[in-house]
Motif scaffolding. Structure first.
Motif, PDB file in Angstrom:
ATOM      1  N   GLY A  58       0.315  -1.122   0.251  1.00  0.00           N
ATOM      2  CA  GLY A  58       0.084  -0.076  -0.091  1.00  0.00           C
ATOM      3  C   GLY A  58       0.582   1.431   0.262  1.00  0.00           C
ATOM      4  N   LEU A  59       2.151   1.306  -0.553  1.00  0.00           N
ATOM      5  CA  LEU A  59       3.129   2.115  -0.614  1.00  0.00           C
ATOM      6  C   LEU A  59       2.683   2.251  -1.598  1.00  0.00           C
ATOM      7  CD1 LEU A  59       6.070   0.904   1.482  1.00  0.00           C
ATOM      8  CD2 LEU A  59       4.254   2.411   1.888  1.00  0.00           C
ATOM      9  N   PRO A  60       2.981   4.302  -2.129  1.00  0.00           N
ATOM     10  CA  PRO A  60       3.202   4.937  -2.988  1.00  0.00           C
ATOM     11  C   PRO A  60       4.665   4.044  -3.885  1.00  0.00           C
ATOM     12  CG  PRO A  60       3.645   6.258  -1.837  1.00  0.00           C
ATOM     13  CD  PRO A  60       3.551   5.264  -0.517  1.00  0.00           C
ATOM     14  N   LEU A  61       3.367   4.174  -5.385  1.00  0.00           N
ATOM     15  CA  LEU A  61       5.010   3.566  -6.421  1.00  0.00           C
ATOM     16  C   LEU A  61       5.969   4.647  -6.434  1.00  0.00           C
ATOM     17  CD1 LEU A  61       2.430   1.795  -9.034  1.00  0.00           C
ATOM     18  CD2 LEU A  61       3.689   1.174  -7.527  1.00  0.00           C
ATOM     19  N   GLU A  62       7.019   3.964  -6.839  1.00  0.00           N
ATOM     20  CA  GLU A  62       8.326   4.647  -7.010  1.00  0.00           C
ATOM     21  C   GLU A  62       8.833   5.833  -8.206  1.00  0.00           C
ATOM     22  OE1 GLU A  62      12.211   3.434  -7.486  1.00  0.00           O
ATOM     23  OE2 GLU A  62      12.384   4.683  -5.167  1.00  0.00           O
ATOM     24  N   GLU A  63       8.615   6.906  -8.556  1.00  0.00           N
ATOM     25  CA  GLU A  63       8.545   7.105  -9.743  1.00  0.00           C
ATOM     26  C   GLU A  63      10.675   6.941 -10.747  1.00  0.00           C
ATOM     27  OE1 GLU A  63       7.426  11.251 -10.708  1.00  0.00           O
ATOM     28  OE2 GLU A  63       5.815  11.009  -9.396  1.00  0.00           O
ATOM     29  N   ARG A  64      10.661   6.239 -11.651  1.00  0.00           N
ATOM     30  CA  ARG A  64      11.334   5.780 -12.332  1.00  0.00           C
ATOM     31  C   ARG A  64      11.534   7.096 -13.689  1.00  0.00           C
ATOM     32  NH1 ARG A  64      12.401  -0.145  -9.605  1.00  0.00           N
ATOM     33  NH2 ARG A  64      11.828   0.607  -7.937  1.00  0.00           N
ATOM     34  N   PHE A  65      12.688   7.218 -13.868  1.00  0.00           N
ATOM     35  CA  PHE A  65      13.031   8.388 -14.676  1.00  0.00           C
ATOM     36  C   PHE A  65      13.447   6.777 -15.905  1.00  0.00           C
ATOM     37  CE2 PHE A  65      11.459  11.244 -11.826  1.00  0.00           C
ATOM     38  CZ  PHE A  65      10.651  11.886 -12.212  1.00  0.00           C
ATOM     39  N   PRO A  66      13.491   7.608 -17.324  1.00  0.00           N
ATOM     40  CA  PRO A  66      14.714   7.001 -18.032  1.00  0.00           C
ATOM     41  C   PRO A  66      16.143   7.598 -17.675  1.00  0.00           C
ATOM     42  CG  PRO A  66      12.612   7.478 -18.809  1.00  0.00           C
ATOM     43  CD  PRO A  66      12.184   8.320 -17.888  1.00  0.00           C
ATOM     44  N   PRO A  67      16.850   6.684 -17.894  1.00  0.00           N
ATOM     45  CA  PRO A  67      18.639   7.251 -18.483  1.00  0.00           C
ATOM     46  C   PRO A  67      18.569   8.525 -20.027  1.00  0.00           C
ATOM     47  CG  PRO A  67      18.640   4.876 -18.996  1.00  0.00           C
ATOM     48  CD  PRO A  67      16.796   4.950 -18.263  1.00  0.00           C
ATOM     49  N   PRO A  68      18.943   9.281 -19.200  1.00  0.00           N
ATOM     50  CA  PRO A  68      18.884  10.154 -20.609  1.00  0.00           C
ATOM     51  C   PRO A  68      19.418   9.627 -21.792  1.00  0.00           C
ATOM     52  CG  PRO A  68      20.345  10.828 -19.043  1.00  0.00           C
ATOM     53  CD  PRO A  68      19.820  10.269 -18.479  1.00  0.00           C
ATOM     54  N   SER A  69      19.089   9.351 -23.108  1.00  0.00           N
ATOM     55  CA  SER A  69      19.788   8.505 -24.331  1.00  0.00           C
ATOM     56  C   SER A  69      20.375   9.476 -24.900  1.00  0.00           C
ATOM     57  CB  SER A  69      18.311   8.426 -25.432  1.00  0.00           C
ATOM     58  OG  SER A  69      17.971   9.644 -25.722  1.00  0.00           O
ATOM     59  N   ARG A  70      21.644   7.969 -25.180  1.00  0.00           N
ATOM     60  CA  ARG A  70      23.038   9.203 -25.776  1.00  0.00           C
ATOM     61  C   ARG A  70      22.761   9.295 -27.342  1.00  0.00           C
ATOM     62  NH1 ARG A  70      28.212   5.515 -24.447  1.00  0.00           N
ATOM     63  NH2 ARG A  70      26.747   4.372 -25.999  1.00  0.00           N
ATOM     64  N   PRO A  71      23.509  10.133 -27.093  1.00  0.00           N
ATOM     65  CA  PRO A  71      22.954  10.437 -28.874  1.00  0.00           C
ATOM     66  C   PRO A  71      23.925   9.514 -30.774  1.00  0.00           C
ATOM     67  CG  PRO A  71      24.254  12.006 -28.216  1.00  0.00           C
ATOM     68  CD  PRO A  71      23.803  11.294 -27.440  1.00  0.00           C
ATOM     69  N   SER A  72      22.808   9.676 -31.301  1.00  0.00           N
ATOM     70  CA  SER A  72      23.859   7.377 -31.281  1.00  0.00           C
ATOM     71  C   SER A  72      24.054   8.689 -33.470  1.00  0.00           C
ATOM     72  CB  SER A  72      22.294   6.523 -31.923  1.00  0.00           C
ATOM     73  OG  SER A  72      22.603   5.853 -33.061  1.00  0.00           O
ATOM     74  N   LEU A  73      24.729   7.858 -33.850  1.00  0.00           N
ATOM     75  CA  LEU A  73      25.503   8.350 -35.260  1.00  0.00           C
ATOM     76  C   LEU A  73      23.559   7.866 -36.266  1.00  0.00           C
ATOM     77  CD1 LEU A  73      28.913   7.413 -35.036  1.00  0.00           C
ATOM     78  CD2 LEU A  73      27.694   9.507 -35.377  1.00  0.00           C
ATOM     79  N   TRP A  74      22.991   7.377 -35.927  1.00  0.00           N
ATOM     80  CA  TRP A  74      22.085   6.748 -36.736  1.00  0.00           C
ATOM     81  C   TRP A  74      20.849   8.063 -36.953  1.00  0.00           C
ATOM     82  CZ3 TRP A  74      22.768   3.146 -40.353  1.00  0.00           C
ATOM     83  CH2 TRP A  74      23.754   2.669 -40.009  1.00  0.00           C
ATOM     84  N   ASP A  75      21.044   8.963 -35.528  1.00  0.00           N
ATOM     85  CA  ASP A  75      20.105   9.570 -35.533  1.00  0.00           C
ATOM     86  C   ASP A  75      20.262  11.155 -36.612  1.00  0.00           C
ATOM     87  OD1 ASP A  75      18.284   8.439 -33.402  1.00  0.00           O
ATOM     88  OD2 ASP A  75      19.773   9.155 -32.275  1.00  0.00           O
ATOM     89  N   ILE A  76      21.615  10.807 -37.011  1.00  0.00           N
ATOM     90  CA  ILE A  76      21.611  12.134 -38.240  1.00  0.00           C
ATOM     91  C   ILE A  76      21.537  11.542 -39.124  1.00  0.00           C
ATOM     92  CG2 ILE A  76      23.800  13.404 -38.755  1.00  0.00           C
ATOM     93  CD1 ILE A  76      25.942  12.242 -36.761  1.00  0.00           C
ATOM     94  N   ARG A  77      20.557  13.226 -39.225  1.00  0.00           N
ATOM     95  CA  ARG A  77      19.939  12.822 -40.693  1.00  0.00           C
ATOM     96  C   ARG A  77      20.590  13.950 -41.861  1.00  0.00           C
ATOM     97  NH1 ARG A  77      14.487  10.248 -39.334  1.00  0.00           N
ATOM     98  NH2 ARG A  77      15.268   9.681 -37.754  1.00  0.00           N
ATOM     99  N   PHE A  78      20.814  14.519 -43.066  1.00  0.00           N
ATOM    100  CA  PHE A  78      20.797  15.440 -43.856  1.00  0.00           C
ATOM    101  C   PHE A  78      19.837  15.932 -44.423  1.00  0.00           C
ATOM    102  CE2 PHE A  78      24.590  12.381 -43.552  1.00  0.00           C
ATOM    103  CZ  PHE A  78      25.433  13.184 -43.338  1.00  0.00           C
TER     104      PHE A  78
END
Length: 78
Positions: A58-78
């Protein structure tokens, strides 16, 4: 009864001195350290519990934030 309490000496030095003479400084220090460690173990820590166990109790749930994502070379768009 109040008058009787006033007759008792309130100095804590005498009992401490008697303990030191009877048992010694290091034995008293070691027993105080062990007692403190036992008292610390008595407290229940809920920090490491999973959300399922928290929900069951009956305790409140712990808020867990996802770790910050690292930039990937696949995310680079031209």
């Amino acid at each position: 009864m109040f008058r009787d309490q006033l007759l008792i000496e309130a100095s804590p030095r005498i009992p401490l001195q008697e303990l030191r003479e009877k048992f010694g400084f290091w034995r008293i220090a070691l027993s105080l350290l062990i007692n403190e460690m036992r008292l610390r173990r008595r407290y229940n820590a809920i920090a490491g519990l999973s959300d399922r166990m928290r929900r069951d109790m009956g305790l409140p749930l712990e808020e867990r934030f996802p770790p910050p994502s690292r930039p990937s070379l696949w995310d680079i768009r031209f």
